[in-house]
Scaffold this active site. Structure first.
Site, PDB file in Angstrom:
ATOM      1  CG  HIS A 430      45.447  32.581  43.646  1.00  0.00           C
ATOM      2  ND1 HIS A 430      44.235  32.143  43.157  1.00  0.00           N
ATOM      3  CD2 HIS A 430      46.025  33.286  42.636  1.00  0.00           C
ATOM      4  CE1 HIS A 430      44.090  32.537  41.910  1.00  0.00           C
ATOM      5  NE2 HIS A 430      45.155  33.250  41.572  1.00  0.00           N
ATOM      6  CG  ASP A 434      39.441  31.054  41.807  1.00  0.00           C
ATOM      7  OD1 ASP A 434      40.490  30.557  42.253  1.00  0.00           O
ATOM      8  OD2 ASP A 434      38.427  30.392  41.526  1.00  0.00           O
TER       9      ASP A 434
END
Length: 457
Positions: A430, A434
């Site tokens: 992450h 995204d």
């Protein structure tokens, strides 16, 4: 004579690497012995701090010629060959086969010129070679204070760290194992008898079968049998796998996206291509998946990236690391430039790399690097789906489950038909990817796999 250069089957180093690195592993000595050179444990990979000695290919008195393998060395990555490029004679072996965790720079052998009397080196020791190199730094343990009565006497030299005190030599984990005969060990395991604390009556205190039988007949053994176990030594590769996966789970915030993919068309295309190949190639489902990863990564390049200090590095090429299970652990050889390869070339490369991996003959450039990974457990029918740990510093890995027949609605008399489906789960870092980007990448992957003719374009 003997400005020895290091060449390995697994990685031929650059000339500059030989000039700067190898000199540290061969040292010329005179002293009270004939002219000789001490061969030291080399650093065979960028992260190697210590190595294990495998099989010696030369023994004292043997000549060594350019290109001959001197010894096999297990590093933190793989089993490698240590070779010389010039000639000489092995005068002394300082580290026996099987010795473990030998620090880089420690003496392992002595090399002399042809014609030198090697009997002069019979009593040559590690100390004569300058001693072992320092081990990698470890947390210091507090020393217990001496008793008051002892402190009143003259001060004594500071004792060496405890790990070096073992009757004059380093005590390994294997040395600390109980001294027990094979038959006694087998009997103890069968009867559930713990060998910890058993006093051996055999030669040099060895625990014999008779000692185990006495323990079996004792009241304590019959009333409270203890669990049995076996401690298995950890290989260098196992340590590396453990360290990298712990690093990944602790530093990469993983998130997962899962999708069921129809592969009915893909399986039909695969069958047709293999049937027309006349034995030239045999495509696997994994070959199609690797190619599809490249297609999706070109359309969503943010996934084909890695986290670097101060920036995110986005790669133009797609180099797919393919997880391969070997007898010594998991390794990920790399299929490079997948975006420019056809299915036949991918298939050939995967088979070649997998064989090298299982034989322990991969070169470092064949498993170090990669921009994205795939782990396929589809060959196991019990695995519907799973999640994989990201291979740092990459930002994504695709986990592939087995193919299942799934009933789907259909306009036929039965109202249903069966579709071949695979569940894919992508793990993303992450920090780099995204959620919406990861989902878009998986959508593109699904699109090309369910319309596999696009892979031929």
């Amino acid at each position: 004579m003997l400005s020895a250069a290091l060449r390995r089957r697994v990685l031929a180093p650059t000339h500059s690497a030989l000039r700067t690195g190898f000199a540290a592993h061969v040292v010329r000595h005179y002293a009270s012995f004939p002219e000789h050179q001490v061969i030291k444990m080399p650093a065979l990979s960028p992260t190697m701090q210590a190595g294990n000695i495998g099989a010696w290919q030369k023994k004292p008195g043997d000549s060594i010629a350019p290109g001959d393998v001197l010894v096999e060395i297990e590093t933190d990555k793989a089993q490698m060959d240590f070779e010389f490029q010039e000639e000489g004679v092995i005068a002394k072996i300082l580290k026996d086969a099987g010795e473990k965790d030998i620090p880089v720079g420690s003496p392992i052998a002595v090399l002399v010129e042809e014609g030198t009397d090697i009997s002069a080196f019979e009593k040559f020791s590690i100390e004569d070679a300058g001693g072992d190199a320092a081990k990698p730094a470890a947390p210091k343990k507090e020393e217990k204070s001496e008793s008051k009565s002892e402190s009143a006497s003259a001060p004594e030299p500071t004792p060496e760290p405890q790990q070096y005190q073992s009757q004059g030599r380093l005590q390994t984990a294997l040395d600390r194992l109980p001294n027990i005969s094979a038959s006694a060990k087998r009997l103890a395991r069968e009867k559930g008898i713990s060998i910890d604390g058993l006093k051996g009556t055999g030669k040099n205190g060895q625990i014999t079968e008779e000692d185990v039988k006495k323990a079996i007949s004792s009241p304590a053994a019959s009333s409270a049998p203890s669990a049995t176990y076996e401690d298995i030594p950890i290989s260098g590769m196992r340590k590396t796998i453990a360290n990298r996966l712990v690093e990944s789970t602790q530093t990469n915030p993983h998130f997962y996206v899962t999708s069921s993919i129809s592969v009915s068309k893909l399986l039909k295309l695969r069958q047709a291509l293999n049937s027309s190949a006349d034995g030239k190639y045999k495509l696997s489902v994994n070959d199609f998946l690797i190619k599809a990863i490249a297609v999706a990564s070109r359309k969503v390049p943010q996934v084909n990236s890695s986290w670097r200090d101060g920036n995110i590095r986005q790669f133009n090429n797609v180099d797919v690391s393919v997880a391969v299970s070997t007898p010594t652990g998991l390794i990920t050889p790399i299929v490079t430039g997948v975006e420019g390869r056809g299915l036949e070339a991918i298939s050939s490369q995967v088979k070649s790399l997998a064989k090298k991996a299982r034989d322990g003959k991969l070169k470092p450039e064949e498993y170090q690097g990669g921009t994205i990974s795939i782990s396929n457990m589809g060959m196991n029918p019990a695995v519907d789906h799973f999640t994989a740990v990201i291979n740092p510093p990459q930002a994504a890995i695709l986990a592939v489950g087995t193919t299942k027949k799934v009933a789907i609605p259909a306009e036929n008399e039965a109202g249903v038909e069966f579709d071949d489906q695979i569940t894919l789960t992508a793990s993303f870092d992450h920090k780099v990817v995204d959620g919406a980007v990861g989902a878009e990448w998986l959508k593109e992957l699904k699109q090309v796999l369910e319309n596999p003719l696009e892979l031929l374009l």
